[in-house]
Design an enzyme around this catalytic site. Structure first.
Site, PDB file in Angstrom:
ATOM      1  N   GLU A 183      37.932  43.323  41.739  1.00 54.72           N
ATOM      2  CA  GLU A 183      37.002  43.467  40.623  1.00 54.72           C
ATOM      3  C   GLU A 183      35.968  42.375  40.730  1.00 54.72           C
ATOM      4  O   GLU A 183      36.248  41.315  41.289  1.00 54.72           O
ATOM      5  CB  GLU A 183      37.773  43.247  39.306  1.00 54.72           C
ATOM      6  N   GLU A 238      31.189  40.678  48.846  1.00 58.32           N
ATOM      7  CA  GLU A 238      32.271  40.706  47.859  1.00 58.32           C
ATOM      8  C   GLU A 238      31.847  41.266  46.508  1.00 58.32           C
ATOM      9  O   GLU A 238      32.695  41.704  45.728  1.00 58.32           O
ATOM     10  CB  GLU A 238      32.862  39.295  47.688  1.00 58.32           C
ATOM     11  N   GLU A 247      28.507  36.428  51.997  1.00 53.93           N
ATOM     12  CA  GLU A 247      29.779  36.660  51.292  1.00 53.93           C
ATOM     13  C   GLU A 247      29.536  37.173  49.873  1.00 53.93           C
ATOM     14  O   GLU A 247      30.273  38.016  49.382  1.00 53.93           O
ATOM     15  CB  GLU A 247      30.614  35.378  51.252  1.00 53.93           C
TER      16      GLU A 247
END
Ligand SMILES: [Zn+2]
Length: 175
Positions: A141, A95, A91
């Site tokens: 972001e 991400e 992850e």
């Protein structure tokens, strides 16, 4: 009908028979009178990643609900066949584009989500070892913050884990 999240099944997922409610093992549960299926409702296992580099913590601006548009540590659900520590590293990379190593377990929490219902959150302290920072899947972001400059963070699992992580880094003189 129950208003639970996620909703209760109406039909058996195996044989499509309408489910009934029965008192089984201390609770009322949806039950299939034909094949015996019982809908046990369990929390969804997930991982929260407190990733750090140079005394700063990595946050993403969440790209999906719950708390869309809010800064929080990367997180995600454990896939079948995956160890929780593998989820943390996967992850993190998906991400934020960063690679990391799990250093230690920070905590295990219950989070009641408006989208997923009960979620079990396992949080890890992860050392960033490489990669290049970018906002990936489900993130608008991605950015590193000093603890003092952290924006408001949702969910107790994350605020407490960040606090613990800060103490650990202070103990190592990394903060
Ligand atoms: Zn059935």
């Amino acid at each position: 009908m129950s208003e639970k999240i996620p909703p209760e099944y109406k039909y058996c997922p195996y044989c499509a028979t309408p489910l009934e409610t029965r008192y089984i093992e201390g609770r009322e549960r949806a039950y299939c009178p034909r094949c015996g299926f019982i809908h046990y409702r369990n929390p969804l296992p997930s991982v929260g990643i407190i990733a750090h580099r140079d005394g700063k913590f990595l946050l993403i601006k969440r790209g999906r609900e719950p708390q869309k548009g809010v800064w929080a540590p990367p997180s995600g659900f454990i896939e079948e066949g995956e160890d929780p520590e593998e989820t943390a590293i996967r992850e993190l990379e998906e991400e934020t584009g960063m690679k990391g190593e799990v250093e230690e377990l920070l905590g295990v929490y219950r989070n009641n989500s408006k989208v997923y219902g009960d979620v079990l959150v396992i949080t890890y302290l992860v050392k960033i070892t490489g990669g290049s920072l970018r906002a990936g899947d489900d993130a608008e972001e991605a950015k590193l913050f000093r603890y003092e400059d952290l924006p408001p963070i949702p969910f107790r699992c994350f605020t407490e884990s960040l606090k613990k992580a800060r103490k650990i880094l202070e103990g190592r003189n990394e903060q």
